[in-house]
Design a protein around this motif. Structure first.
Motif, PDB file in Angstrom:
ATOM      1  N   GLY A 159     -26.666  33.525 -18.659  1.00 22.14           N
ATOM      2  CA  GLY A 159     -26.683  34.398 -17.882  1.00 22.14           C
ATOM      3  C   GLY A 159     -26.631  35.767 -17.137  1.00 22.14           C
ATOM      4  N   ASP A 163     -33.761  34.269 -21.679  1.00 27.07           N
ATOM      5  CA  ASP A 163     -35.216  33.949 -21.381  1.00 27.07           C
ATOM      6  C   ASP A 163     -35.810  32.831 -20.330  1.00 27.07           C
ATOM      7  OD1 ASP A 163     -34.837  36.940 -22.557  1.00 27.07           O
ATOM      8  OD2 ASP A 163     -34.301  35.798 -24.538  1.00 27.07           O
ATOM      9  N   TYR A 165     -34.718  29.662 -18.528  1.00 25.64           N
ATOM     10  CA  TYR A 165     -33.516  28.619 -18.102  1.00 25.64           C
ATOM     11  C   TYR A 165     -34.165  27.263 -17.009  1.00 25.64           C
ATOM     12  CZ  TYR A 165     -31.196  32.942 -16.758  1.00 25.64           C
ATOM     13  OH  TYR A 165     -31.163  34.540 -17.016  1.00 25.64           O
ATOM     14  N   GLY A 187     -37.228  34.201 -17.667  1.00 25.44           N
ATOM     15  CA  GLY A 187     -36.022  34.391 -17.248  1.00 25.44           C
ATOM     16  C   GLY A 187     -36.368  36.378 -16.128  1.00 25.44           C
TER      17      GLY A 187
END
Length: 381
Positions: A159, A163, A165, A187
């Motif tokens: 983070g 791209d 999560y 992302g």
């Protein structure tokens, strides 16, 4: 690398991964920018099929064998910790939707992550909810046929550059672990932002901010209010492999200590002739071998489909013992090699920095002891 109980195929995997790491991945890791995602390195992991192996191969189901995951991580860690971490984070960030996502979610993201085209992140921790995952405050507020996410995640590897999560948010107030839902979140979602944190880490770790990020029913991983189970099942698989990562670092440190003490002249011989030195090396090797057996045992239990409670206990034991052992072995190696081990750029200086974090993430050592203790006392009650 210890070859005990490994099959011919597993030995071939270890040899191939080590060769790739030595010939290509190490150079790619050195060319990366500290604190930023090394996309060429991740792309190389995909091009060589290592990420596909992480996900059980191109034609396999939704998960890899835990033993193969451990062998991948241990082998890479012994050569290059950056490559190991890049691979591991792809798995940790994507396994929640790989194990619990819909077919559409898996079809969208699995090929991209396996190819190294999409970088994944596991977004569980918060500033006020690290070891106590049941205290999460990121809110998922009802919004038509879905939810909007409001709040922050902290200390998230990859983070805020990832791209995709795997995000854990509170859907029911006051329910602690029973009120958390897992979501897959792209992302580039509107309202998603963040900042990098200055950490002792070659890969990015950051704060991720959710300002009304919209998620729908199709983005739910597993069941609503059952997201804690998603997180724990993912960690049951990855905790032994954190131990394997630690083993790789410890083995590299032990090898360095042996090489130094058997060639360094001192007191009319070499350092290894001193009983204090040879006994320290013996203790390092003994603890390393015992930890390796715990890791292999936990991985084997997972692959054999052992009961969930047994997998959780074995995973906690493997992660706890291997990470604590690695800290001991690396520290002992630094002591034996002396001042040169602390020179910037020395292998042991690098390992000394990298070995500390695994005792904290994916459940600190104290949390693992709590898990083990509860597994013993709850049935007795």
């Amino acid at each position: 690398m210890n070859q005990f109980a490994l099959t011919e195929e597993q030995n071939a995997l270890v040899d191939r991964v080590r060769r790739i790491a030595e010939e290509e991945l190490a150079a790619l890791s050195e060319s990366g920018t500290p604190g930023r995602i090394n996309r060429p390195l991740i792309k190389a992991l995909g091009a060589h099929g290592l990420l596909s192996t992480l996900f059980g191969g191109e034609d396999a189901g939704r998960k890899a064998a835990a033993m193969d995951l451990c062998l991948l991580r241990e082998t890479l860690a012994a050569v290059n910790t950056e490559a190991e971490t890049a691979l591991a984070l792809q798995g940790l960030g994507s396994y929640p939707f790989l194990l619990f996502g819909s077919d559409d979610v898996v079809a969208r993201w699995r090929p991209q992550v396996a190819a190294g085209d999409a970088v994944a992140a596991f977004a569980l921790s918060e500033a006020g909810a690290g070891s106590d995952a049941g205290a999460l405050e990121l809110r998922a507020e009802p919004d038509g046929d879905g939810w909007t996410l409001h709040g922050e995640k902290c200390w998230i590897s990859n983070g805020p550059e990832a791209d995709v999560y795997s995000v854990f948010a509170r859907t029911t107030e006051g329910a602690r672990a029973r009120g958390i839902t897992a979501f897959v979140v792209p992302g580039d979602s509107p309202g998603l932002s963040g900042e990098s944190l200055d950490m002792i880490s070659p890969h990015p770790i950051g704060r991720v901010v959710f300002d009304g990020v919209r998620v729908g029913q199709a983005d739910v991983l597993g069941e609503v209010d059952r997201g804690f189970t998603v997180a724990m099942r993912t960690l049951d698989l990855f905790r032994p492999s954190v131990g394997a990562f630690a083993l790789g670092m410890a083995q590299a440190a032990l090898d360095e200590a042996v090489a130094h003490t058997t060639t360094r002249s001192a007191f009319g011989g070499v350092l290894a002739d001193q009983q204090a030195v040879s006994h320290k090396l013996a203790d390092m090797a003994l603890r390393l071998e015992a930890s390796r057996l715990l890791v292999y045992s936990a991985a084997s239990a997972y692959d054999a489909g052992a009961p969930a409670a047994e997998i959780t206990r074995r995973s906690a034991m493997a992660k706890l013992d291997a990470t604590e052992t690695a800290q001991f072995v690396v520290d002992a190696a630094v002591q034996l090699v002396g001042a040169r081990a602390l020179q910037r750029g020395h292998l042991l200086e690098h390992l000394y920095r990298d070995v500390r974090a695994p005792r904290i993430y994916e459940g600190a050592s104290e949390v693992q002891r709590t898990i083990i203790g509860r597994s013993l006392t709850r049935p007795a009650r």
